[in-house]
Design an enzyme around this catalytic site. Structure first.
Site, mmCIF file in Angstrom:
data_model
loop_
_atom_site.group_PDB
_atom_site.id
_atom_site.type_symbol
_atom_site.label_atom_id
_atom_site.label_comp_id
_atom_site.label_asym_id
_atom_site.label_seq_id
_atom_site.Cartn_x
_atom_site.Cartn_y
_atom_site.Cartn_z
ATOM 1 N N HIS A 169 0.841 -1.192 0.000
ATOM 2 C CA HIS A 169 0.000 0.000 0.000
ATOM 3 C C HIS A 169 0.881 1.249 0.000
ATOM 4 O O HIS A 169 2.000 1.232 0.492
ATOM 5 C CB HIS A 169 -0.941 -0.020 1.201
ATOM 6 C CG HIS A 169 -1.887 -1.179 1.134
ATOM 7 N ND1 HIS A 169 -2.996 -1.177 0.326
ATOM 8 C CD2 HIS A 169 -1.848 -2.392 1.720
ATOM 9 C CE1 HIS A 169 -3.618 -2.340 0.439
ATOM 10 N NE2 HIS A 169 -2.942 -3.102 1.287
ATOM 11 N N GLY A 170 0.375 2.316 -0.567
ATOM 12 C CA GLY A 170 1.134 3.553 -0.671
ATOM 13 C C GLY A 170 1.765 3.722 -2.033
ATOM 14 O O GLY A 170 2.318 4.773 -2.328
ATOM 15 N N CYS A 171 1.698 2.673 -2.858
ATOM 16 C CA CYS A 171 2.249 2.766 -4.201
ATOM 17 C C CYS A 171 1.191 3.321 -5.154
ATOM 18 O O CYS A 171 0.012 3.007 -5.017
ATOM 19 C CB CYS A 171 2.696 1.395 -4.698
ATOM 20 S SG CYS A 171 4.100 0.731 -3.804
ATOM 21 N N GLN A 172 1.632 4.124 -6.097
ATOM 22 C CA GLN A 172 0.735 4.677 -7.104
ATOM 23 C C GLN A 172 0.226 3.563 -8.017
ATOM 24 O O GLN A 172 -0.918 3.570 -8.440
ATOM 25 C CB GLN A 172 1.494 5.725 -7.912
ATOM 26 C CG GLN A 172 0.662 6.497 -8.893
ATOM 27 C CD GLN A 172 1.492 7.573 -9.573
ATOM 28 O OE1 GLN A 172 2.724 7.510 -9.615
ATOM 29 N NE2 GLN A 172 0.819 8.565 -10.095
ATOM 30 N N SER A 173 1.093 2.604 -8.295
ATOM 31 C CA SER A 173 0.749 1.461 -9.135
ATOM 32 C C SER A 173 0.478 0.262 -8.233
ATOM 33 O O SER A 173 0.756 0.297 -7.040
ATOM 34 C CB SER A 173 1.914 1.123 -10.055
ATOM 35 O OG SER A 173 2.318 2.260 -10.764
#
Length: 141
Positions: free
Chosen positions: A48-52
Site C-alpha cells: 500500500h502507498g504505491c501509485q501502481s
C-alpha cells in the site's frame, strides 16, 4: 535476472549519464524480473502507498545454517518493475540482519532516484523498502 551487485548497478547508472538513459535501463531491468505467480498477487501481498499495483512476498531460505530472504515482487507499471529490480539487487538473498543494516537512501541518491522520481513514486519505493524491512524484522525476531 542477472546476478548484479549494487556497486555494479551504480557503476552502470553512472556510465549511462542522463536520466532518460537510466530510465530506459530501469525499464529493461524490470523485463528481467522473475515471474510472480498470479496466485501470490493478493490483497495481503499488495504494497500500500504505491501509485501502481505492487505485490511483494519473501521466501525464507536456510542453507548451511545461514538464513536469507528471497524477495519476489511484481507490478503493473514498467518503471516500478525496474525499481523492484533495484530493490532485489539491494536486498534479495541477504540475511534479515543484513537487510536491516542496509541504508538505501545513499544508493537511491547515487542512482539518481531521489532527484528524478515523482513524489508518488518515491512514496511507493519507500513503501516497498518498509515492507521488506518489516518482513526481515519478523524473520529476525
Amino acid at each position: 535476472m542477472s546476478e548484479m551487485t549494487i556497486e555494479e548497478l551504480i557503476d552502470e547508472f553512472q556510465f549511462l549519464g542522463d536520466w532518460e538513459e537510466r530510465c530506459d535501463y530501469l525499464i529493461d531491468m524490470g523485463f528481467d524480473l522473475p515471474e510472480m505467480p498470479s496466485s501470490e498477487k493478493t490483497e495481503q501481498t499488495k504494497v500500500h502507498g504505491c501509485q501502481s499495483n505492487v505485490w511483494l512476498i519473501t521466501r525464507v531460505r536456510t542453507e548451511d545454517g545461514r538464513t536469507t530472504l528471497d524477495i519476489i515482487a511484481d507490478s503493473d507499471a514498467m518503471i516500478v518493475k525496474g525499481l523492484i529490480a533495484v530493490l532485489l539487487t539491494l536486498y534479495s538473498g541477504k540475511s534479515p540482519a543484513e537487510i536491516l543494516d542496509i541504508e538505501p537512501r545513499e544508493v537511491f541518491r547515487e542512482l539518481g532516484l531521489d532527484r528524478h522520481l515523482s513524489p508518488a513514486r518515491k512514496n511507493g519505493l519507500n513503501g516497498m523498502v518498509q515492507r521488506i524491512r518489516e518482513l526481515a524484522a519478523q524473520v529476525a525476531a
